[in-house]
Design an enzyme around this catalytic site. Sequence first.
Site, mmCIF file in Angstrom:
data_model
loop_
_atom_site.group_PDB
_atom_site.id
_atom_site.type_symbol
_atom_site.label_atom_id
_atom_site.label_comp_id
_atom_site.label_asym_id
_atom_site.label_seq_id
_atom_site.Cartn_x
_atom_site.Cartn_y
_atom_site.Cartn_z
ATOM 1 N N HIS A 25 25.134 49.558 32.754
ATOM 2 C CA HIS A 25 26.098 50.434 33.413
ATOM 3 C C HIS A 25 25.733 50.719 34.875
ATOM 4 O O HIS A 25 26.440 51.469 35.547
ATOM 5 C CB HIS A 25 26.198 51.768 32.662
ATOM 6 C CG HIS A 25 26.969 51.673 31.380
ATOM 7 N ND1 HIS A 25 26.680 50.744 30.400
ATOM 8 C CD2 HIS A 25 28.036 52.382 30.926
ATOM 9 C CE1 HIS A 25 27.526 50.904 29.389
ATOM 10 N NE2 HIS A 25 28.355 51.880 29.684
ATOM 11 N N GLY A 84 49.294 31.245 38.729
ATOM 12 C CA GLY A 84 48.494 30.031 38.594
ATOM 13 C C GLY A 84 47.289 30.310 37.726
ATOM 14 O O GLY A 84 47.038 29.599 36.748
ATOM 15 N N GLU A 120 40.363 46.437 30.906
ATOM 16 C CA GLU A 120 40.146 46.475 32.349
ATOM 17 C C GLU A 120 40.917 45.403 33.114
ATOM 18 O O GLU A 120 41.559 45.685 34.136
ATOM 19 C CB GLU A 120 38.646 46.347 32.678
ATOM 20 C CG GLU A 120 37.796 47.538 32.291
ATOM 21 C CD GLU A 120 37.255 47.436 30.870
ATOM 22 O OE1 GLU A 120 36.450 48.301 30.481
ATOM 23 O OE2 GLU A 120 37.657 46.489 30.154
ATOM 24 N N PHE A 174 31.765 47.615 35.815
ATOM 25 C CA PHE A 174 32.820 46.940 35.066
ATOM 26 C C PHE A 174 33.894 46.357 35.968
ATOM 27 O O PHE A 174 34.872 45.787 35.468
ATOM 28 C CB PHE A 174 33.439 47.896 34.045
ATOM 29 C CG PHE A 174 32.463 48.437 33.041
ATOM 30 C CD1 PHE A 174 31.370 47.668 32.647
ATOM 31 C CD2 PHE A 174 32.610 49.702 32.508
ATOM 32 C CE1 PHE A 174 30.451 48.159 31.723
ATOM 33 C CE2 PHE A 174 31.698 50.200 31.593
ATOM 34 C CZ PHE A 174 30.611 49.427 31.195
ATOM 35 N N ARG A 186 33.045 61.349 42.905
ATOM 36 C CA ARG A 186 34.074 61.101 41.882
ATOM 37 C C ARG A 186 34.900 62.367 41.671
ATOM 38 O O ARG A 186 36.124 62.305 41.527
ATOM 39 C CB ARG A 186 33.465 60.620 40.569
ATOM 40 C CG ARG A 186 32.607 61.642 39.853
ATOM 41 C CD ARG A 186 32.216 61.218 38.440
ATOM 42 N NE ARG A 186 31.290 62.184 37.842
ATOM 43 C CZ ARG A 186 30.970 62.210 36.565
ATOM 44 N NH1 ARG A 186 31.494 61.324 35.735
ATOM 45 N NH2 ARG A 186 30.118 63.102 36.102
ATOM 46 N N HIS A 200 51.037 16.282 31.020
ATOM 47 C CA HIS A 200 50.848 17.639 31.530
ATOM 48 C C HIS A 200 50.661 17.642 33.054
ATOM 49 O O HIS A 200 51.361 18.352 33.770
ATOM 50 C CB HIS A 200 49.641 18.307 30.865
ATOM 51 C CG HIS A 200 49.302 19.651 31.439
ATOM 52 N ND1 HIS A 200 49.866 20.821 30.997
ATOM 53 C CD2 HIS A 200 48.457 20.012 32.444
ATOM 54 C CE1 HIS A 200 49.395 21.839 31.692
ATOM 55 N NE2 HIS A 200 48.525 21.378 32.577
ATOM 56 N N HIS A 225 52.683 18.825 38.007
ATOM 57 C CA HIS A 225 52.725 18.930 36.551
ATOM 58 C C HIS A 225 54.129 18.623 36.042
ATOM 59 O O HIS A 225 54.972 19.521 35.934
ATOM 60 C CB HIS A 225 52.289 20.332 36.115
ATOM 61 C CG HIS A 225 50.887 20.666 36.526
ATOM 62 N ND1 HIS A 225 50.567 21.037 37.815
ATOM 63 C CD2 HIS A 225 49.720 20.654 35.822
ATOM 64 C CE1 HIS A 225 49.257 21.257 37.890
ATOM 65 N NE2 HIS A 225 48.724 21.029 36.705
#
Length: 622
Positions: A450, A117, A388, A414, A335, A256, A30
């Site tokens: 979920h 990157g 997140e 998630f 948990r 570019h 580049h």
Amino acid sequence: MKFKKNIDSLCVDNLKINALAAITKAKSGHPGIAIDAATILHTLFCYHLKYDPKHPLWVNRDRFILSSGHGSALLYAMLRMLGLISRSDLEKFRSYKSNTPGHPEYGLTPGIEASTGPLGQGIAMAVGMALAESQVNKRFPEFSHYTYVLCGDGDLQEGVAQEALSFAGTNKLNKLIVLYDSNDVQLDSFVKSVNLESPKEKYKAMGFKYILVNENSVKKINKAINKAKYSNIPVFIEIKTIIGEGTKKENSNLIHGQPLTNEEISDLKDILTFKKSDNFEYLDDVKNYYIKNIYAKNGVAYNLWNPSKKLMNFLNNELKINLNDINLNKNDSTRNTTGFVLNNLGNQYENIIAGSADLSSSTKIKGVNGVYAPNNRLGRNILYGVREFAMGAIANGIALHSNFRPIVSTFLTFSNYLIPAIRLAAQMRLKTLFIFSHDSVYAGQDGPTHQPIEQLASLRAMPNLTVLRPADENEVKGAIEYYFNKATNPVVIATTRQNIVSTNVTNKLKFEDGAYYIYHGKNPWTLIATGSELNTFYNIGKKLNISVISASNTNNLESLNYNINKAISFEAASTFGWAKYAKYNIGIDEFGISATEKDIIKHFNLDEISLQKKVEEIIKRN
């Protein structure tokens, strides 16, 4: 020693031509950023960056992150001038087994602070480094440095960068300085075709001090960075540049990622101060100037630094832990158990930083010493907000910084939001801990959005990532000990929302080594399960006299002495990936439903009676 009046121009031009030579020789790279950002890099490294090339891992160095990782040739050219890599390395840019790959890779090339990157993540990792610096500095004032990040339009269009910059502004990370190579051009178009935002208004609103440099000159950039160092909030410096300046393709997207020919480089040299025919040459005047301004100055800074014994103890603490004496409740959700253990460890070790994406009340993961904030730099409970992706990337920056153990959490479903950050953590082999709760359809009435199905399989497919799904309190101990004592890569621990049934036959030490037998039966068949499903298969195994393996840690599973053709796996998630461990696989290859845990178990026939019938039918058919 006297230097030429145009010494800065000579340094910049030497950087440009060396970088372009590497790109042209590789026939790949580049050139646009190599030309327009050379002035930025020279100004930063020569006049500001506290970095001793003779001690590149000096912990009190300033950090520089090239978020626009496609500009690696320019950074390699600078590293060559610093003596960290050789001319030969630069000539081997993008070639097989070189230490100058197409994008910067942490751990491969000296002087590279992070693998970059994937655009935007470099910014987020820089935010993590700035956060880590503020923590250490508050404890040990002799530790102090800036974190600089060079970015472009592409970085700033990525959501992860915006999440991270918002976090940085909120937390007033004043030693973070963003250098924006603002050239108005990107790969497919002019920037205005896809983005009409005002950087000044946007980043001021985010809590940054905004500085505009409307001329790509050493004098103007130098002045802006000097001003930035005295800010009490993070600084965003927009530097107006011309992509491919001086070439026939300047100010167009053609420059570019399209290497220049040797003839085009020769034409460019007509207007530059670099005139040598050898485009890889490191000019003596430039070398002597860098010796004075980089080597000598930073060598003095290194020698004068006098860290306290307490700081060095903090930086060298290996955090080897032993959980033999910690008492945990049986039949509790993993948990809860995981949160209890990590909170206990956080109170013992200052190197542990934990937080969640606005879910600590659900994941049970939070740090100690209060919430991290501008008025509480010692707080180790990080409120990442609902960010997140940035959370994962910021944690990677914390892990890269020194000797912190960053722990982040959200729901397993998630984890998809964090995958690019987890992937970079795996590539860099960072000791980042990702804790994902609500690890199965048993999450219940929140519904299929979920309830994870494919996430465990996806995470297990990633190289250099250890995925642990502890079945009970003993395996939770094993998972946490594994992370602190044995892991050389990032670790995922998946935990349950619902209470589990303790098997009383699990073993934390065996778990740390991988899969292991929890029951030996005389039947030639073998049952394999993970997490909360392990107890169900254990009960069935005892009834049918079938051996049972805990694969909550799949390491070594293939090496256990069992017949794969007479093996049955069970996990309340996708069966994808289990075929290499067992010929017959019980799981869920569809999305979940919104219902109570009891109704979900009934709907998918995951109760013990139904599962035993499935096992007996498989054995009977064979």
